[in-house]
Design a protein around this motif. Structure first.
Motif, PDB file in Angstrom:
ATOM      1  N   HIS A   1       0.784  -1.225   0.000  1.00  0.00           N
ATOM      2  CA  HIS A   1       0.000   0.000   0.000  1.00  0.00           C
ATOM      3  C   HIS A   1       0.816   1.275   0.000  1.00  0.00           C
ATOM      4  O   HIS A   1       0.312   2.328  -0.347  1.00  0.00           O
ATOM      5  CB  HIS A   1      -0.949   0.013   1.193  1.00  0.00           C
ATOM      6  N   LEU A   2       2.062   1.202   0.431  1.00  0.00           N
ATOM      7  CA  LEU A   2       2.841   2.434   0.501  1.00  0.00           C
ATOM      8  C   LEU A   2       4.288   2.136   0.120  1.00  0.00           C
ATOM      9  O   LEU A   2       4.929   1.279   0.720  1.00  0.00           O
ATOM     10  CB  LEU A   2       2.778   3.012   1.922  1.00  0.00           C
ATOM     11  N   MET A   3       4.757   2.868  -0.889  1.00  0.00           N
ATOM     12  CA  MET A   3       6.097   2.603  -1.386  1.00  0.00           C
ATOM     13  C   MET A   3       7.160   2.887  -0.335  1.00  0.00           C
ATOM     14  O   MET A   3       8.095   2.110  -0.184  1.00  0.00           O
ATOM     15  CB  MET A   3       6.321   3.466  -2.629  1.00  0.00           C
ATOM     16  N   VAL A   4       7.015   4.018   0.394  1.00  0.00           N
ATOM     17  CA  VAL A   4       8.058   4.374   1.356  1.00  0.00           C
ATOM     18  C   VAL A   4       8.215   3.314   2.435  1.00  0.00           C
ATOM     19  O   VAL A   4       9.299   3.134   2.986  1.00  0.00           O
ATOM     20  CB  VAL A   4       7.796   5.747   2.009  1.00  0.00           C
TER      21      VAL A   4
ATOM     22  N   LEU B   1      13.277  -7.055  -5.972  1.00  0.00           N
ATOM     23  CA  LEU B   1      13.922  -6.609  -7.215  1.00  0.00           C
ATOM     24  C   LEU B   1      12.894  -6.401  -8.321  1.00  0.00           C
ATOM     25  O   LEU B   1      13.142  -5.678  -9.276  1.00  0.00           O
ATOM     26  CB  LEU B   1      14.937  -7.649  -7.686  1.00  0.00           C
ATOM     27  N   ASP B   2      11.753  -7.064  -8.170  1.00  0.00           N
ATOM     28  CA  ASP B   2      10.717  -6.939  -9.184  1.00  0.00           C
ATOM     29  C   ASP B   2       9.613  -5.985  -8.727  1.00  0.00           C
ATOM     30  O   ASP B   2       8.485  -6.064  -9.179  1.00  0.00           O
ATOM     31  CB  ASP B   2      10.143  -8.332  -9.483  1.00  0.00           C
TER      32      ASP B   2
ATOM     33  N   PRO C   1       7.288  -2.763  -8.341  1.00  0.00           N
ATOM     34  CA  PRO C   1       6.858  -1.807  -9.361  1.00  0.00           C
ATOM     35  C   PRO C   1       7.544  -0.445  -9.248  1.00  0.00           C
ATOM     36  O   PRO C   1       7.545   0.306 -10.209  1.00  0.00           O
ATOM     37  CB  PRO C   1       5.351  -1.666  -9.133  1.00  0.00           C
ATOM     38  N   LYS C   2       8.095  -0.130  -8.107  1.00  0.00           N
ATOM     39  CA  LYS C   2       8.676   1.200  -7.940  1.00  0.00           C
ATOM     40  C   LYS C   2      10.193   1.144  -8.038  1.00  0.00           C
ATOM     41  O   LYS C   2      10.841   0.285  -7.426  1.00  0.00           O
ATOM     42  CB  LYS C   2       8.294   1.780  -6.573  1.00  0.00           C
ATOM     43  N   ARG C   3      10.727   2.103  -8.762  1.00  0.00           N
ATOM     44  CA  ARG C   3      12.162   2.096  -9.016  1.00  0.00           C
ATOM     45  C   ARG C   3      12.971   2.278  -7.736  1.00  0.00           C
ATOM     46  O   ARG C   3      13.992   1.634  -7.529  1.00  0.00           O
ATOM     47  CB  ARG C   3      12.500   3.205 -10.007  1.00  0.00           C
ATOM     48  N   ARG C   4      12.498   3.178  -6.889  1.00  0.00           N
ATOM     49  CA  ARG C   4      13.279   3.462  -5.682  1.00  0.00           C
ATOM     50  C   ARG C   4      13.445   2.230  -4.821  1.00  0.00           C
ATOM     51  O   ARG C   4      14.497   1.998  -4.231  1.00  0.00           O
ATOM     52  CB  ARG C   4      12.599   4.570  -4.886  1.00  0.00           C
TER      53      ARG C   4
ATOM     54  N   ARG D   1      13.386  -0.818  -5.911  1.00  0.00           N
ATOM     55  CA  ARG D   1      14.322  -1.722  -6.593  1.00  0.00           C
ATOM     56  C   ARG D   1      15.762  -1.326  -6.299  1.00  0.00           C
ATOM     57  O   ARG D   1      16.619  -2.162  -6.036  1.00  0.00           O
ATOM     58  CB  ARG D   1      14.069  -1.678  -8.099  1.00  0.00           C
TER      59      ARG D   1
END
Lengths: 165, 1134
Positions: free
Chosen positions: B1068-1071, B1106-1107, B1109-1112, B1114
């Motif tokens: 739910h949250l990338m950070v 590693l897969d 969805p967000k680049r950061r 990864r």
């Protein structure tokens, strides 16, 4: 191993300005997907790492500065999970070509999701034994065998050790 | 005698070289103290030391002499007997010849020579003897670094303190210095050595003196250091910085004119080197030389120097002239150090000798400039060489003009008229006379190069005015010829610049830039004798103002014009130009303010506001004017909205209020009188609201109300107590005339509150919100009328869901009764009474539920508010509002450290239980509000109860609340029956934990870590809690990195890793994912045996990331994976 430098005076190129504008603009949107793209793969390989000789650093430049790799030489297809890297050795008889290729392969194996198929090849017409090198680099068995060799692994690790620029 | 016994001990300790340096220092200190206290006299010491000073053991003797020298150094300011000093000097002088004890001897001599202004000075004869002995028997370069430094210091000291004696010695001193310096390589010694050379040069100024005769040798010894270059830069921090040493060398080289024949050629040669450092040093040194050698000696080198300066300028100037906003007040191109020094040197030379200007004026490249200028009209079209030519020549001319009034006259006479001719401002007639072409404005050709040169010259000349006017003996600048030249052309120049600005279009910023810069240059002449007349000055202002008023979009031209006006405004303020200030006020300020007032204007409202606030903040008088204008504009727009329903006006109002909040309020401390005008602004806001009785149209958005509240709050916040009182009084009057007081009469009973179905009218809502803002911003000292009924009003309206009312209540209970040191005269209500009203207002009407027996037993708070919170009465809405209100009230009490907050905390905690003590199940929404109430209680709020709004804040209040609530929440979590209640308790706990200072957490890591981990896993279930989950994760990451938490982290490693691995895939949250992976990488700092067992789990999780969805994520995953792979065995490289 090698006595003296293989390419004593390489041409160093200015790095093209990175288009980082798109980088993290989509932060706030949790649902959007940043697909893995050319730039990311290239940065993965180049930016933080130097290819070094085992004993002495042949050149303290990154692959990008030597134009061994450019953004255009990386082809990525995220949906089909394929990546193809074409690299250009600095001189035709460069004996480092296999090492560089191996490093690139290991680096990609470590930094890309396992679903990816990785193809590494030497740019056509840039190396004396280009077909042999390309074949060697894409031979699963031979790569696995190479990585069984502790000396080689150590060398690859050293090449890939982060350089804190 | 005890002292003497100790003395022997100390002496032994110091003389013994096998002891440690600290030991030595201690014994030195001890002896020095007894000498200073006069327990021991220096005579006694010498007698006592006899054996050490005369023994045949070289080491002991050297130490003994050193001890004596150190003692003398301690006694620098203690009066001594002349005879003693005399004999001691004799002793040390004799010992100079003995190389084994030379350090002691040197220190001793130095300590004695340094004595100043106390009894017991070294006589001149003795000093001479010291110098002689030193010159004859000390081989400086064969000594160690420290001793060499002592030698140089001794020389320095002798030259400074005994100049007459040293003059007697003559040649000897010069020889000694030469010999001492020869081959020296250490910066600290060189620093002193260079000063010694300087002193020598000062001591022997006569052309037949020893310095004059030895100049070539002496120069050879010091010149070999030029330009200074450090070979060892690292690991020598204590040493002298290169700049200082280079300055010292420069002073030494320029110290005497006798060096001139050797120095100038050397410097010119070094200047041609390709090393930037050498260039900079040579230019600096040449400047020093020009100052010290005098005009006559420098004259023969002028040509060489001129061509060197020219070369340096051409080589160091870029061709990029910036037409940007920031370069309006600067040269517009980058200057490196070489450039700066070359400019300084040129200015120095011209200032010193006007004849140098002849070289400049006759230079072929300078003369060529006019051809270059007239060849291209646009700067972009020029070739790079021509650009360079224009930039360098204009730089050379402006620097020369800036040097002195005479040079300025010469430059203007020689070049300015020609320049005007080239620009087409004057025209040459057939007879060859130059005629001022009055009507040439239309045909004026715009040559960018020429305009640039012109502007540079004008800017240079304007800098001359202050220096010539401060000195009343020199004639005013009006008599100077440059000034009359400028005066002659000023009208045409202004025309030319104006037409440049007006003809410019958006794709060519150069025209606009040069035009505005030119106008700015013309507008910045100081004083009454300025070459620009008042009417011309006003014309400049009008032009710039009209640019601002005419544009409908934010173009470069607009911004340039605004910046120019701001520059001129601050210039006027800085130099107190009363006449110009009047013009400025009349033309710029009035115009802009009237733009603000008028509602029909092509310029977008925010741009007018920006321009006005920028321009007017240059001086307090304008600010006052502006706030008045704003006041009127606000009133007219507001009434326009009320009467005509013009939504554009209300939008303008919000923008205006925003401008006040963002631009003016932050500067209230800088500008005098701003506070007063703002207070009157606030009062007229109230007046306007009071007078517009009917709101025919409803707001379509809370934007305006919010802007108004923010402005009101902040104005009250910055105002003094008296002004606060007047605003409060005004606001109270307005409120008592409205329909709001009706609400006060509503009894605080359940039935009455339930009955409040209808909403407030728009006007009442606005009044209520603004009044709440006033109360929130008021300081504890301000007096609030009729507190009791106001509290009732706020209670009722907060129960109706007006958050500002709840905040105002919190603010009131926070500040009540702490003003004016306890003696509370201003308020008619104490905190006790206020709390009584809030909590204990009991049921008056015989409500059926009031006799409910069970309700009496709830955690000691049988109050209506608590009961509503717990959901005994009323709808769910009422319940949630009550909880929110309670949170704000609790925050106010908590911050002042009042005990009642415990009770509130208990009520809130009660709300979190799945079933409270009376067996009623609580609604999930109510529980959620109760959990969020903890955030309100603990976090810092922008809107109220902060330091800016005068909140009463007890130190460590967060810690106190933390220690009260955490144990309760922890025990409830353990015993919680339902998952919902458990989650909510965790949310509350997370709010408390994540808002408390991290040190508190670190002190309790052992206890808290398990709870935090459990919280993380509970909160990760539902995406609603993602924000609080992230805050909690940040707390965890804080404990991981700190040494204090290390032990318990290590103990809980398995649970932490398990938790982080789960969070690494939190969708739910990338950070959260990013931080979790970072934390995993941090964990590698733990002991290897603790983490090694988990490598498989971690690697698996990170490989999955590693897969992501967000680049950061990864990127972090790659780093983390690399780090974790390196601890696992070599055989699995990927």
């Amino acid at each position: 191993m090698v006595s003296g430098l293989i390419n004593e005076n390489p041409i160093v190129y200015e790095i093209k300005e990175r288009r980082d504008v798109r980088a993290y603009s989509s932060n706030t949107d949790e649902l959007s997907v940043d697909a893995i793209d050319q730039l990311e793969v290239k940065l993965n390989i180049c930016s933080a790492h130097h290819i070094r000789d085992i004993k002495d650093p042949e050149h303290p430049y990154s692959l990008e500065q030597l134009k061994v790799l450019t953004e255009d030489s990386v082809e990525v297809d995220d949906t089909k999970s394929r990546v193809r890297v074409t690299f250009t050795p600095t001189v035709e008889h460069c004996s480092m070509a296999t090492i560089i290729g191996l490093c690139v392969r290991v680096k990609l194996m470590r930094s890309l999701p396992s679903r990816y198929k990785i193809d590494i090849r030497v740019a056509p017409g840039t190396h004396a034994t280009e077909a042999a090198v390309t074949k060697q680099l894409n031979d699963k068995e031979r790569v696995a065998a190479a990585l069984e060799n502790p000396n080689l692994v150590e060398m690859v690790d050293e090449c890939l050790s982060p350089s804190f620029e | 005698m005890a002292a003497l016994n100790n003395l022997t001990e100390h002496l032994e300790a110091f003389v013994d070289v096998t002891r440690s340096p600290t030991h030595h220092a201690e014994s030195l200190k001890a002896i020095a103290t007894s000498l200073e206290k006069s327990v021991l006299s220096i005579n006694q010491l010498v007698v006592e030391m006899d054996m050490y000073l005369t023994t045949t053991d070289d080491v002991v003797r050297a130490r003994g002499i050193l001890l004596l020298a150190e003692m003398l150094d301690y006694l620098k300011s203690k009066p001594l007997d002349n005879a003693v000093v005399n004999s001691l000097v004799g002793f040390f002088t004799a010992k100079l010849a003995e190389w084994r004890s030379v350090r002691g001897a040197l220190s001793g001599c130095l300590a004695l020579i340094k004595r100043k202004g106390v009894a017991g000075l070294v006589t001149a004869t003795d000093a001479e003897a010291v110098a002689k002995s030193m010159a004859q028997s000390v081989q400086v370069q064969s000594l160690a670094l420290y001793d060499r430094k002592l030698c140089f210091e001794l020389l320095e000291c002798l030259l400074e303190q005994y100049p007459e004696a040293m003059i007697n010695l003559g040649d000897l001193m010069v020889y000694a210095t030469c010999e001492a310096i020869d081959g020296e390589k250490d910066p600290p010694c060189l620093m002193v050595a260079f000063h010694v050379v300087e002193l020598l040069a000062r001591l022997f100024p006569s052309p037949s003196g020893p310095v004059a005769s030895e100049a070539s040798d002496l120069f050879e010894f010091i010149s070999c250091y030029f330009p200074l270059h450090y070979t060892h830069t690292k690991g020598d921090e204590a040493s002298i910085p290169r700049e200082d040493l280079s300055r010292g060398l420069s002073l030494a080289i320029s110290s005497t004119p006798f060096f001139e024949p050797y120095a100038i050629p050397l410097l010119l040669e070094k200047l041609s080197s390709s090393l930037p450092v050498a260039k900079v040093d040579s230019l600096k040194c040449l400047k020093d030389c020009a100052v010290n050698y005098g005009v006559n000696r420098m004259k023969k080198h002028y040509e060489g120097i001129w061509s060197a300066i020219k070369d340096a300028l051409y080589a160091s100037t870029g061709t990029d002239l910036s037409f940007g906003l920031e370069s309006l007040t600067s040269p517009g191109f980058e200057m490196n150090e070489i450039h700066r020094e070359a400019v300084n040197l040129l200015q120095r030379l011209v200032k010193q000798d006007i004849s140098f200007l002849g070289l400049v004026a006759d230079d072929i490249r300078v003369k060529m400039i006019f051809d270059t200028i007239s060849r291209y009209s646009r700067y972009e079209e020029m070739l790079d060489t021509s650009k360079l030519e224009v930039l360098v020549v204009s730089q050379i001319l402006s620097v020369s003009a800036r040097a002195s009034v005479e040079s300025c006259n010469t430059i203007f006479e020689t070049f300015f008229v020609r320049l005007m001719n080239t620009l087409g401002i004057v025209e040459s007639t057939s007879t060859g006379d130059l005629v001022h072409n009055e009507n040439s404005t239309v045909s004026t050709r715009l040559y960018h190069g020429g305009l640039h040169l012109c502007i540079e010259l004008l800017t240079a000349s304007k800098d001359l005015i202050p220096s010539s006017e401060e000195d009343s003996s020199t004639p005013g600048c009006a008599q100077q010829s440059w000034c009359s030249i400028v005066n002659k052309f000023s009208a045409s120049l202004i025309e030319a610049f104006t037409s440049a600005v007006q003809s410019s279009n958006d794709d060519c910023t150069a025209d606009a830039y040069l035009g505005v810069k030119g106008l700015l240059a013309m507008g910045m002449f100081r004083g009454g004798s300025s070459p620009v007349s008042r009417s011309e000055y006003e014309k400049i202002l009008t032009t710039l103002t009209s640019i601002i008023a005419a544009n409908s979009a934010k173009t470069v031209k607009w911004e340039l014009a605004l910046k120019a006006l701001v520059c001129m405004g601050s210039f006027i303020d800085q130099y107190h130009e009363s006449e110009k200030a009047m013009s400025y006020m009349g033309i710029v300020v009035e115009n802009l303010v009237s733009l603000v007032r008028s509602s029909h204007c092509s310029l977008p409202h925010p741009m007018i506001l920006e321009a006005t606030s920028e321009v007017c903040s240059t001086s307090p008088t304008y600010v006052e004017k502006m706030v008045q204008g704003f006041e009127e504009a606000f009133c007219s727009s507001f009434s326009d909205f009320c009467v005509n329903g013009n939504f554009k006006s209300i939008e303008n109002c919000s923008q205006l209020l925003e401008c006040v909040t963002n631009k003016l309020l932050p500067r209230v401390t800088e500008i005098d009188g701003l506070e007063k005008s703002l207070v009157s602004f606030a009062i007229s806001m109230w007046n306007q609201i009071e007078s517009s009785v009917v709101f025919s149209y409803a707001f379509n958005g809370r934007e305006f109300v919010e802007a108004a509240m923010k402005t009101m709050r902040q104005i009250v916040g910055v105002a003094s107590v008296n002004s606060q009182n007047s605003i409060i009084q005004k606001a109270y009057n307005v409120i008592s005339l409205s329909t709001l007081p009706a609400m006060e009469s509503i009894p605080l009973t359940f039935a009455a509150l339930e009955g409040l179905q209808h909403d407030l009218s728009t006007r009442d809502e606005l009044i209520l919100s603004l009044f709440a803002s006033v109360i929130i911003g008021a300081s504890p000292m301000a007096s609030i009328p009729d507190v009791k009924s106001l509290i009732k009003l706020f209670m009722v309206s907060s129960l109706k869901g007006y958050i500002p009312a709840a905040q105002a209540l919190g603010s009131m209970v926070n500040k009540l009764g702490v003003g004016s040191g306890g003696t509370n005269t201003s308020s008619d209500c104490s905190l006790e009474e206020a709390c009584d009203i809030i909590f204990h207002e009991s049921f008056e009407s015989g409500n059926t539920n009031s006799s409910d027996v069970t309700s009496k037993t709830i955690c000691g708070s049988e109050t209506l508010l608590a009961k509503i919170c717990l959901g005994f009465y009323g709808s769910l809405d009422l319940q949630t509002r009550a909880i929110t209100g309670l949170a704000w009230i609790g925050k106010g009490l908590l911050m002042r450290g009042d005990k009642r907050v415990n009770e509130i905390a208990l009520v809130l905690v009660e709300c979190l239980k799945s079933t409270n003590s009376s067996g009623n199940a609580l609604h999930p929404t109510a529980m959620k509000h109760a959990a969020d109430a903890f955030l309100t209680l603990m976090s810092d709020s922008e809107a109220c109860l902060n330091r800016k709004l005068h909140a009463v804040i007890r130190p460590l209040y967060k810690q106190r609340f933390f220690s009260i609530t955490v144990p309760i929440l922890e025990s409830l979590i353990v015993n919680s029956q339902t998952p919902l209640s458990r989650t909510m308790l965790h949310v509350a706990l997370a709010h408390v934990i994540s808002n408390v200072p991290v040190t508190v957490i670190l002190d309790n890591t052992k206890k808290l870590l398990p709870v935090i981990l459990e919280g993380l896993s509970v909160l990760s279930v539902d995406s609603v809690h993602k924000e609080i989950l992230f805050s909690l994760l940040l707390v965890l990451s804080g404990t991981l990195t700190d040494i204090k938490g290390r032990q318990s982290v290590s103990d809980n490693a398995h649970r932490i890793i398990e938790c982080l691995v789960k969070l690494a895939s939190y969708s739910h949250l990338m950070v959260v994912r990013e931080t979790a992976i970072q934390c995993l990488a941090t964990l590698l700092e733990l002991p290897h045996r603790r983490i090694y067992p988990f490598r498989r789990e971690v690697l698996q999780a990170v490989t999955k990331a590693l897969d992501d969805p967000k680049r950061r994520v990864r990127e972090e995953a790659i780093k983390c994976r690399q780090a974790w792979t390196s601890i696992s065995s070599r055989s699995t490289p990927f």
